[in-house]
Scaffold this motif. Sequence first.
Motif, PDB file in Angstrom:
ATOM      1  N   ASN A 183       0.750  -1.238  -0.038  1.00  0.00           N
ATOM      2  CA  ASN A 183      -0.013   0.024  -0.107  1.00  0.00           C
ATOM      3  C   ASN A 183       0.786   1.446   0.113  1.00  0.00           C
ATOM      4  O   ASN A 183       0.352   2.373   0.150  1.00  0.00           O
ATOM      5  CB  ASN A 183      -0.965   0.057   1.272  1.00  0.00           C
ATOM      6  CG  ASN A 183      -1.943  -1.034   1.027  1.00  0.00           C
ATOM      7  OD1 ASN A 183      -2.477  -1.165  -0.065  1.00  0.00           O
ATOM      8  ND2 ASN A 183      -2.117  -1.654   2.328  1.00  0.00           N
ATOM      9  N   GLU A 184       2.127   1.156  -0.030  1.00  0.00           N
ATOM     10  CA  GLU A 184       3.040   2.437  -0.156  1.00  0.00           C
ATOM     11  C   GLU A 184       4.141   2.036  -1.041  1.00  0.00           C
ATOM     12  O   GLU A 184       4.811   0.963  -1.001  1.00  0.00           O
ATOM     13  CB  GLU A 184       3.585   2.549   1.422  1.00  0.00           C
ATOM     14  CG  GLU A 184       4.472   3.476   1.696  1.00  0.00           C
ATOM     15  CD  GLU A 184       4.556   4.113   3.192  1.00  0.00           C
ATOM     16  OE1 GLU A 184       5.975   4.175   3.337  1.00  0.00           O
ATOM     17  OE2 GLU A 184       3.850   3.901   4.067  1.00  0.00           O
ATOM     18  N   ILE A 185       4.581   3.123  -1.857  1.00  0.00           N
ATOM     19  CA  ILE A 185       5.464   2.976  -2.678  1.00  0.00           C
ATOM     20  C   ILE A 185       6.688   3.903  -2.389  1.00  0.00           C
ATOM     21  O   ILE A 185       6.562   4.872  -2.048  1.00  0.00           O
ATOM     22  CB  ILE A 185       4.929   3.746  -4.347  1.00  0.00           C
ATOM     23  CG1 ILE A 185       3.838   2.602  -4.764  1.00  0.00           C
ATOM     24  CG2 ILE A 185       6.174   3.688  -5.256  1.00  0.00           C
ATOM     25  CD1 ILE A 185       3.191   3.287  -5.926  1.00  0.00           C
ATOM     26  N   THR A 186       7.952   3.340  -2.492  1.00  0.00           N
ATOM     27  CA  THR A 186       9.074   4.020  -2.330  1.00  0.00           C
ATOM     28  C   THR A 186       9.895   3.737  -3.823  1.00  0.00           C
ATOM     29  O   THR A 186      10.104   2.950  -4.144  1.00  0.00           O
ATOM     30  CB  THR A 186       9.802   3.296  -1.278  1.00  0.00           C
ATOM     31  OG1 THR A 186       9.371   3.313  -0.015  1.00  0.00           O
ATOM     32  CG2 THR A 186      11.437   3.971  -1.298  1.00  0.00           C
ATOM     33  N   GLY A 187      10.647   4.914  -4.274  1.00  0.00           N
ATOM     34  CA  GLY A 187      11.417   4.912  -5.491  1.00  0.00           C
ATOM     35  C   GLY A 187      12.797   4.249  -4.768  1.00  0.00           C
ATOM     36  O   GLY A 187      13.642   4.762  -3.913  1.00  0.00           O
ATOM     37  N   THR A 188      13.263   3.198  -5.760  1.00  0.00           N
ATOM     38  CA  THR A 188      14.628   2.819  -5.404  1.00  0.00           C
ATOM     39  C   THR A 188      15.368   2.572  -6.808  1.00  0.00           C
ATOM     40  O   THR A 188      14.872   2.840  -7.660  1.00  0.00           O
ATOM     41  CB  THR A 188      14.247   1.245  -5.138  1.00  0.00           C
ATOM     42  OG1 THR A 188      13.629   0.479  -5.866  1.00  0.00           O
ATOM     43  CG2 THR A 188      13.489   1.221  -3.499  1.00  0.00           C
TER      44      THR A 188
END
Length: 376
Positions: A325-330
Amino acid sequence: MTFKNLTYLLLGIALFSCKSQMVQKEVPLKAKNVILLIGDGTGLSQISSAFYFKKTKPNFARFKHIGLIKTSSSREDITDSAAGATAFGSGVKTYNGAIGVADDSTEVENLVEIVSPLHIKTGVISTSSIQHATPASFYAHVINRGLYEDIALDMVASDIDFFAGGGTKFFNKRTDKKDLIAELKAKGFGIDTTALGDFERIKQYSKMGYALADDAMEPVAKGRGDFLPKATALGIAFLTKDVAHSNFFLMIEGSQIDWGGHANDADYLISELIDFDDAIGKALDFAEKDGNTLVIVTADHETGGFTLSSTPKKTEEGESYSDYNEITGTFSTGGHSATLIPVFAYGPGAEAFSGVYENTEIFHKILNETNWNTKN
């Protein structure tokens, strides 16, 4: 009616039907203007970030014709911006670092040089210095992208009608002591080194240039504001102001999406991508009203191996899990990658940009979908 007369009647009907179909067949409309927007370092994940992080609907969603380009340079599997933009600007593969020259270092004709004799107005806009690799590839010829002072000389010698970006020091703080600002003014340029003006203040000039930083512009998050979308709208207004010669080619670069990728800074990257999307909106708004403008949006390469990943978290017991439910840019690299790059197109000839093809085809498709290819 005799069989012979019936045969003649049926033959006549068939011929009339064929003739009617020939008359009704429409000739595809050729674009009179081209706006090429290049999001430096922008791959599919960068584009996808606008759909998650932009507060309004992304302008990328307004396109119906989408393709993919292969981006390798003439000697390397992974291109840099100079070779990538030379492919767009001149239709040839060259080595990394080369601007406006072929693999053997001979000069190749660029779009500005091709269309200017046809009284097509031209412009380049960038959030880096205007002498940086991508904008330079549309007016300069150097064997190494780091030759900024030589590139600035090529700007003066070119037929560019409008430019906006940074790079003042390469015009007036040069090792050869030349004042290229004065030389540009002598060619009819209005020059502003302070801020973008409004159209009414610049419409009297035959050419216009904005050099608004010593080198690169500030990041959008550190005070650049709405420079890129505003410069896009202003450039279009300026290039179309002369009724007799209102057709144009304009290249717009969102330079610092790439820099966010190199820095592995997702916030930097996403803020620049959203700013670039706002500039796309200005181009599409004009094209929708005009009806004769082909808008192309693409990138020279992807930077950072950027991914929109699920956010890693831990339970109270210390067990790791992925929060869907949560996006992180990697990121997977601090450099460029070899991934295929999307191409978005709108307007007359947009269908031609679907499919999978080499980056050099952007150049050839632009000429084929306009009346600019005088060799045909």
